[in-house]
Scaffold this motif. Structure first.
Motif, mmCIF file in Angstrom:
data_model
loop_
_atom_site.group_PDB
_atom_site.id
_atom_site.type_symbol
_atom_site.label_atom_id
_atom_site.label_comp_id
_atom_site.label_asym_id
_atom_site.label_seq_id
_atom_site.Cartn_x
_atom_site.Cartn_y
_atom_site.Cartn_z
ATOM 1 N N ARG A 2 -66.339 95.604 28.750
ATOM 2 C CA ARG A 2 -65.912 94.824 29.911
ATOM 3 C C ARG A 2 -66.437 95.393 31.223
ATOM 4 O O ARG A 2 -66.603 94.667 32.189
ATOM 5 C CB ARG A 2 -64.383 94.738 29.950
ATOM 6 C CG ARG A 2 -63.860 93.820 28.878
ATOM 7 C CD ARG A 2 -62.365 93.691 28.899
ATOM 8 N NE ARG A 2 -61.950 92.795 27.812
ATOM 9 C CZ ARG A 2 -60.727 92.312 27.673
ATOM 10 N NH1 ARG A 2 -59.792 92.626 28.535
ATOM 11 N NH2 ARG A 2 -60.435 91.508 26.679
ATOM 12 N N SER A 3 -66.665 96.698 31.256
ATOM 13 C CA SER A 3 -67.115 97.249 32.532
ATOM 14 C C SER A 3 -68.626 97.130 32.706
ATOM 15 O O SER A 3 -69.145 97.386 33.782
ATOM 16 C CB SER A 3 -66.671 98.703 32.658
ATOM 17 O OG SER A 3 -67.268 99.451 31.631
ATOM 18 N N ALA A 52 -66.440 91.865 43.793
ATOM 19 C CA ALA A 52 -67.037 93.202 43.912
ATOM 20 C C ALA A 52 -65.950 94.252 43.736
ATOM 21 O O ALA A 52 -66.107 95.221 42.988
ATOM 22 C CB ALA A 52 -67.714 93.345 45.272
ATOM 23 N N THR A 53 -64.831 94.077 44.402
ATOM 24 C CA THR A 53 -63.768 95.073 44.342
ATOM 25 C C THR A 53 -63.135 95.140 42.961
ATOM 26 O O THR A 53 -62.837 96.217 42.452
ATOM 27 C CB THR A 53 -62.679 94.753 45.374
ATOM 28 O OG1 THR A 53 -63.308 94.316 46.563
ATOM 29 C CG2 THR A 53 -61.841 95.967 45.662
ATOM 30 N N VAL A 54 -62.943 93.973 42.351
ATOM 31 C CA VAL A 54 -62.357 93.963 41.014
ATOM 32 C C VAL A 54 -63.206 94.775 40.048
ATOM 33 O O VAL A 54 -62.696 95.476 39.182
ATOM 34 C CB VAL A 54 -62.207 92.505 40.524
ATOM 35 C CG1 VAL A 54 -62.020 92.465 39.020
ATOM 36 C CG2 VAL A 54 -61.029 91.849 41.206
ATOM 37 N N PHE A 55 -64.513 94.694 40.229
ATOM 38 C CA PHE A 55 -65.399 95.456 39.354
ATOM 39 C C PHE A 55 -65.652 96.861 39.894
ATOM 40 O O PHE A 55 -66.558 97.552 39.429
ATOM 41 C CB PHE A 55 -66.722 94.721 39.144
ATOM 42 C CG PHE A 55 -66.625 93.630 38.126
ATOM 43 C CD1 PHE A 55 -66.771 93.903 36.780
ATOM 44 C CD2 PHE A 55 -66.361 92.333 38.507
ATOM 45 C CE1 PHE A 55 -66.669 92.905 35.823
ATOM 46 C CE2 PHE A 55 -66.249 91.320 37.558
ATOM 47 C CZ PHE A 55 -66.406 91.609 36.221
ATOM 48 N N GLY A 56 -64.885 97.245 40.883
ATOM 49 C CA GLY A 56 -64.963 98.610 41.372
ATOM 50 C C GLY A 56 -66.245 98.925 42.118
ATOM 51 O O GLY A 56 -66.749 100.042 42.062
ATOM 52 N N THR A 57 -66.798 97.943 42.828
ATOM 53 C CA THR A 57 -68.007 98.224 43.593
ATOM 54 C C THR A 57 -67.900 97.521 44.954
ATOM 55 O O THR A 57 -66.850 96.986 45.290
ATOM 56 C CB THR A 57 -69.264 97.765 42.820
ATOM 57 O OG1 THR A 57 -70.409 98.035 43.600
ATOM 58 C CG2 THR A 57 -69.198 96.292 42.496
ATOM 59 N N LEU A 101 -73.050 89.111 39.123
ATOM 60 C CA LEU A 101 -74.099 90.143 39.196
ATOM 61 C C LEU A 101 -73.695 91.348 40.010
ATOM 62 O O LEU A 101 -74.347 92.392 39.947
ATOM 63 C CB LEU A 101 -75.339 89.541 39.879
ATOM 64 C CG LEU A 101 -76.335 88.826 39.010
ATOM 65 C CD1 LEU A 101 -77.398 88.203 39.896
ATOM 66 C CD2 LEU A 101 -76.965 89.786 38.027
ATOM 67 N N ILE A 102 -72.639 91.211 40.787
ATOM 68 C CA ILE A 102 -72.366 92.147 41.862
ATOM 69 C C ILE A 102 -72.153 93.575 41.366
ATOM 70 O O ILE A 102 -72.390 94.531 42.096
ATOM 71 C CB ILE A 102 -71.180 91.635 42.730
ATOM 72 C CG1 ILE A 102 -71.063 92.424 44.022
ATOM 73 C CG2 ILE A 102 -69.884 91.655 41.957
ATOM 74 C CD1 ILE A 102 -72.210 92.166 44.969
ATOM 75 N N HIS A 103 -71.753 93.738 40.117
ATOM 76 C CA HIS A 103 -71.530 95.106 39.623
ATOM 77 C C HIS A 103 -72.702 95.603 38.793
ATOM 78 O O HIS A 103 -72.555 96.530 38.014
ATOM 79 C CB HIS A 103 -70.228 95.174 38.838
ATOM 80 C CG HIS A 103 -70.200 94.259 37.639
ATOM 81 N ND1 HIS A 103 -70.239 92.897 37.766
ATOM 82 C CD2 HIS A 103 -70.148 94.502 36.321
ATOM 83 C CE1 HIS A 103 -70.215 92.359 36.549
ATOM 84 N NE2 HIS A 103 -70.167 93.313 35.665
ATOM 85 N N PRO A 135 -63.197 95.499 34.499
ATOM 86 C CA PRO A 135 -62.427 96.714 34.209
ATOM 87 C C PRO A 135 -61.042 96.710 34.852
ATOM 88 O O PRO A 135 -60.287 97.650 34.665
ATOM 89 C CB PRO A 135 -63.294 97.834 34.787
ATOM 90 C CG PRO A 135 -64.433 97.208 35.471
ATOM 91 C CD PRO A 135 -64.338 95.741 35.379
ATOM 92 N N PHE A 136 -60.721 95.677 35.585
ATOM 93 C CA PHE A 136 -59.443 95.562 36.265
ATOM 94 C C PHE A 136 -58.296 95.559 35.241
ATOM 95 O O PHE A 136 -58.312 94.811 34.286
ATOM 96 C CB PHE A 136 -59.451 94.248 37.043
ATOM 97 C CG PHE A 136 -58.460 94.192 38.156
ATOM 98 C CD1 PHE A 136 -58.600 95.011 39.254
ATOM 99 C CD2 PHE A 136 -57.401 93.305 38.108
ATOM 100 C CE1 PHE A 136 -57.696 94.934 40.298
ATOM 101 C CE2 PHE A 136 -56.498 93.232 39.145
ATOM 102 C CZ PHE A 136 -56.648 94.054 40.238
ATOM 103 N N LYS A 137 -57.305 96.400 35.471
ATOM 104 C CA LYS A 137 -56.227 96.512 34.480
ATOM 105 C C LYS A 137 -55.281 95.309 34.555
ATOM 106 O O LYS A 137 -54.893 94.879 35.630
ATOM 107 C CB LYS A 137 -55.414 97.782 34.741
ATOM 108 C CG LYS A 137 -56.138 99.043 34.380
ATOM 109 C CD LYS A 137 -55.143 100.202 34.279
ATOM 110 C CE LYS A 137 -55.842 101.514 34.082
ATOM 111 N NZ LYS A 137 -56.494 102.030 35.309
#
Lengths: 246, 299, 368
Positions: free
Chosen positions: B75-76, B101-106, B147-149, C211-213
């Motif tokens: 998923r990541s 972007a934020t949800v994917f940590g970027t 694509l953002i991540h 990856p969001f929980k």
């Protein structure tokens, strides 16, 4: 014979925004007329005006001989309409759907009965008469939706992207129905994103930024734009479209 | 990069079969197309690969990771654009992109180079709400969000459905460029003409794969001679050719008919002339993907 | 953490941009309270009452004529004996009865104190409260008058007795009822709809494939609804103080704490509903039918629970609003402290934790 659809400088404005600008064209009886355009070019707006669902801002138009300003009720009685999201009721059976639509156009009980039998035969759906519509494959639903749209023998039928999402064979079977209707004298006004389907039409108009940028037979258009197929014609016309948002 | 082995999946406790016996592998950096109509099982395959559904039978890996066991790691690193994905209609372009972007940590900045070319086209409207965008713009925004991540694999489920020809063309150009970035792309489409833009394709119908090959390979495998027959009265022509005893198959293709024969094709033209189709012509042509699909469907 | 904040901000944007729903969310409690406020403030005139005077002295005669002179009362008849009262009440002939005992006059002259009996038909609790209040007012005025005449304090005590519904379910009970109902509806409906909406849009697929929980998704969905509900709570409290003259008698902090506990429980129910609903409509219907009915029927503010069949009484124990209703009544109306409600708080806490854990467990990390 007078044209079935005739527009003269038909225009629709939403505030400052001119959705459809001075559309002028004629569609003859029994013609299959392809109505193409980029997303946001104004196709839907134009179609709504012709169906009597939206009053134009200016210009003139008659559909089936009736005025789009004053005789919208008459227009609605003389046209059929089918869109991508079919108007069929999922939780009614095939026969019940036919009966319902024939009923709202005021057909008599006997006429409805005869028509139902006839349609089921034509569509080879006799065995499925009592099947719920939701259980039918997509292609069958499309065919049924089309037949229901012309159940009251309208002068003209509007098809809004009728063939999305089905396999190539089913798509062609659908066009067989369109041809058959056209042979009976029903005028077919169709929008599609499949450019090969545009070539099945007698004539094609392409809308760009609210105006009709081209209108001719597919063969003539291809010649005019020196293109191998309708896709190239379309691309040539629409790639510089300014209006991208709906 | 992507591997499916004997995948089977059905819904409603086995009542509705979705896909069966699917074997498929996609190489790193490949642009692979799943071509088939609605209900063929494309979306089911996408959902299995993106770890959203568990297969009933068989196994699948993405980037070497098992879709069942390693779902969190998959998923990541994948990007996914579902078929009915329509973004948050009440958020603006920029808010949507920022959110994903934020949800994917970027952040948008971090991978801006990847989306730059696409995003620039919609940037002038960045304060407009997604619900007010045209189909083509929504599709571009959705691609940016997927694509953002900087995913290693991109899953695009029917990204071009309901979008006009110009936007579709632009979209496929974008995919070509992403491929050059080294991203593996699995894309599905009901439009046969888009098959030629893929490195390899799988033709899929009713839950099983009809054929997997390069577009050229599929076309080359067409077993019969194909002829284009034309006249001015196309609809009448269709009926006449179908009545011709040696006709094997006959389908309308744009302005002409594509015909295969059981026997000798040559007497067709005189036959048609007799029927009143005086301007009928016939030429041998190379088949397209759609011809092959129809052929595979009929057999 | 940054992800969570972004998510929560997004949820707030959804809420703020949906003007119609927002209007409904805040309109609902306001409309209920205001409507009820008007219904309550309507004066009750010409209530039919009966008087039984065993004392028959000048004081009682004067008092009776005062009562008769008031617009509020219409003395239907003077009954010879209290035995006839029940029949009159049952027939609905009278709403209230005033009884002066035989010793009334003597007591008053000798001790300066006397007790009169006031019996009201409390099957309509609003009316019963209102008219007994009117009567007390008249008696108080009369006391002052008597004291002035006699040059010493005189005191007539009306001893009020509510018949048929001694606990006066109704009037003030309405506010705790509205609080329970509104909070329950807003929380369950908003939460379930918000989550199902993402499913319908297809965005849920993306969120799951990120990856969001999942627990973050849940928290962010709950956050704006929690805030809205707390706001709603304050609006209701303010309005009931303003229109209904019902201030919070007990500790406001305690009341708000308990309310948040109840809100969280309701949010968890909404979460649970959303897990199985496929469409926003289904979620909405689920919240309305599934939550509104039990809340209306089994909370105790419309129908006293004690009068229900045993099965329903037992069932009502499972309804969170029942416990919240008791808490609000005790804290807000009676001014009691934590010692009076710790049991109910404990039950609510248990329900909240249980429901939230279940919905967290059942929240699907995959589709289907």
């Amino acid at each position: 014979m007078p044209p079935v659809i005739s527009t003269n400088q038909l225009t629709k404005r939403f505030g400052q925004f001119v959705a459809a600008n001075e559309l002028t064209f004629q569609v003859e009886k029994g013609e299959i007329f392809g109505f193409l355009g980029a997303n946001g070019a104004g196709k839907t707006t134009a179609m709504r005006m012709l169906c009597g669902l939206s009053i134009p801002s200016s210009g003139k138009a008659t559909v089936a001989g009736f005025d789009v300003y004053t005789q919208t009720e008459k227009i609605k009685q003389n046209i059929g309409y089918m869109s991508q999201k079919f108007s069929l009721y999922d939780d009614l059976t095939v026969a019940e759907n036919i009966r319902f639509y024939a009923g709202i156009y005021g057909m008599s009980k006997q006429a409805i009965k005869a028509k139902t039998t006839e349609l089921l035969q034509e569509l080879q759906l006799e065995k499925e008469a009592k099947t719920l519509v939701k259980a039918l494959p997509l292609g069958w639903k499309q065919k049924l939706a089309f037949s229901v749209a012309i159940v009251h023998n309208p002068d003209i039928v509007f098809l809004d992207e009728p063939t999305g999402g089905v396999d190539p064979v089913t798509r062609r079977q659908f066009w067989d129905l369109i041809y058959a209707a056209s042979d009976k004298g029903v005028t077919v006004f169709v929008t599609t994103h499949y450019m090969d389907e545009a070539e099945y039409c007698n004539r094609v108009s392409i809308m760009v930024d609210g105006v009709i940028a081209a209108l001719d037979s597919p063969a003539n258009l291809k010649q005019q734009f020196n293109a191998a197929n309708m896709e190239d014609v379309f691309y040539e016309l629409a790639r510089n479209a300014k209006r991208k948002a709906d | 990069m992507i591997n499916l082995t004997n995948i089977k999946k059905s819904y409603n406790k086995g009542q509705i079969p979705a896909v069966s016996n699917i074997n498929l592998s996609v190489d790193r950096g490949e642009l692979f197309g799943l071509i088939g109509p609605d209900g063929a099982g494309k979306t089911t395959l996408f959902r299995i690969l993106t770890t959203l559904l568990l297969p009933d039978e068989g196994s699948a890996t993405v980037d070497g990771l098992d879709v069942v066991k390693d779902y969190a790691r998959i998923r990541s690193r994948v990007g996914y654009m579902p078929g009915r994905f329509s973004l948050y209609q009440d958020l603006t372009i920029e808010e949507n992109l920022n959110f994903f972007a934020t949800v994917f940590g970027t952040t948008i900045k971090e991978n801006y180079h990847l989306i730059e070319e696409i995003y620039q086209q919609i940037e002038p409207f960045k304060d407009r709400r997604a619900g007010k965008l045209s189909g083509g713009m929504k599709q571009k925004l959705a691609l940016c969000c997927a694509l953002i991540h900087k995913p290693t694999v991109l899953f695009l489920d029917e990204p071009t459905t309901g979008v006009d020809v110009v936007s579709r063309k632009e979209f496929w150009d974008m995919l070509q460029r992403l491929k050059q970035e080294g991203i593996t792309i699995l894309v599905s489409t009901p439009y046969m003409d888009e098959a030629n833009r893929c490195d390899r394709i799988a033709l899929i119908q009713k839950g099983s794969i009809l054929s997997i090959d390069t577009p050229k390979g599929i076309v080359d495998a067409f077993p019969q001679n194909l002829y284009a027959v034309r006249s001015t009265k196309t609809h009448q022509l269709l009926r006449d050719v179908r009545e011709y005893p040696d006709t094997d198959s006959c389908f309308a293709f744009g302005e002409s008919l594509h015909v295969t024969f059981k026997g000798d094709p040559q007497p067709l033209i005189p036959y048609l002339n007799k029927k009143g189709q005086t301007d009928a012509t016939m030429e041998k042509i190379a088949p397209g993907i759609e011809d092959c699909f129809i052929h595979l469907l009929n057999n | 953490m940054r992800q969570l904040i972004t998510f929560i901000r997004k949820e707030f944007l959804h809420v703020l941009r949906d003007r119609k729903t927002l209007l409904m969310l805040f309109g609902l409690p306001i409309a209920q309270i205001v409507l009820f406020g008007f219904a309550l403030s309507n004066e009750i005139k010409n209530s039919r009452i009966a008087v039984v005077d065993y004392s028959k002295d000048p004081t009682t005669t004067r008092l009776i004529s005062k009562i008769a002179a008031s617009d509020y009362f219409d003395i239907q008849r003077s009954l010879a004996s209290a035995d006839q009262l029940h029949t009159a009440f049952k027939k609905g002939d009278i709403k209230m009865a005033v009884i002066f005992p035989a010793s009334f006059g003597d007591d008053l002259t000798h001790t300066g104190k006397a007790t009169m009996q006031v019996i009201a038909d409390a099957s309509d609790p609003n009316q019963a409260t209102t008219i007994t209040n009117y009567l007390s007012q008249i008696v108080t005025d009369y006391n002052t008058e008597l004291a002035k005449d006699a040059g010493q304090p005189m005191q007539i005590n009306p001893e009020t007795q509510m018949m048929y519904n001694p606990e006066l379910r109704g009037a003030p009970n309405f506010v705790p009822g509205v609080m329970a109902l509104v909070l329950m509806l807003v929380c369950t409906m908003m939460t379930s709809v918000a989550i199902v909406k993402e499913k319908e849009l297809g965005t849920m697929e993306i969120l799951l494939v990120s990856p969001f929980k999942p627990v973050y998704i849940i928290i962010s969905k709950l956050a704006p609804n929690l805030l809205i509900s707390v706001l709603n709570l304050f609006i209701i409290l303010f309005l009931s103080w303003l229109f209904l003259d019902l201030p919070v008698k007990g500790s406001l902090v305690l009341l708000v704490t308990c309310s948040i506990l109840f809100i969280l429980t309701s949010l968890s129910i909404g979460l649970l509903l959303s897990i199985n609903a496929r469409t926003q409509q289904a979620a909405m219907m689920g919240s309305l039918m599934g939550m509104m009915l039990p809340t209306l029927l089994l909370t105790g503010f419309l129908f006293p629970i004690e009068n229900m069949p045993l099965a329903l009484q037992l069932l009502s124990n499972l309804v969170p609003s029942r416990w919240y209703f008791i808490i609000v009544k005790r804290v807000m109306l009676k001014g009691l402290g934590i010692t009076a409600i710790w049991r109910e708080m404990l039950i609510l806490t248990g329900m909240c934790i249980l429901l939230f854990t279940i919905s967290l467990k059942k929240f699907k990390i995959r589709l289907q």
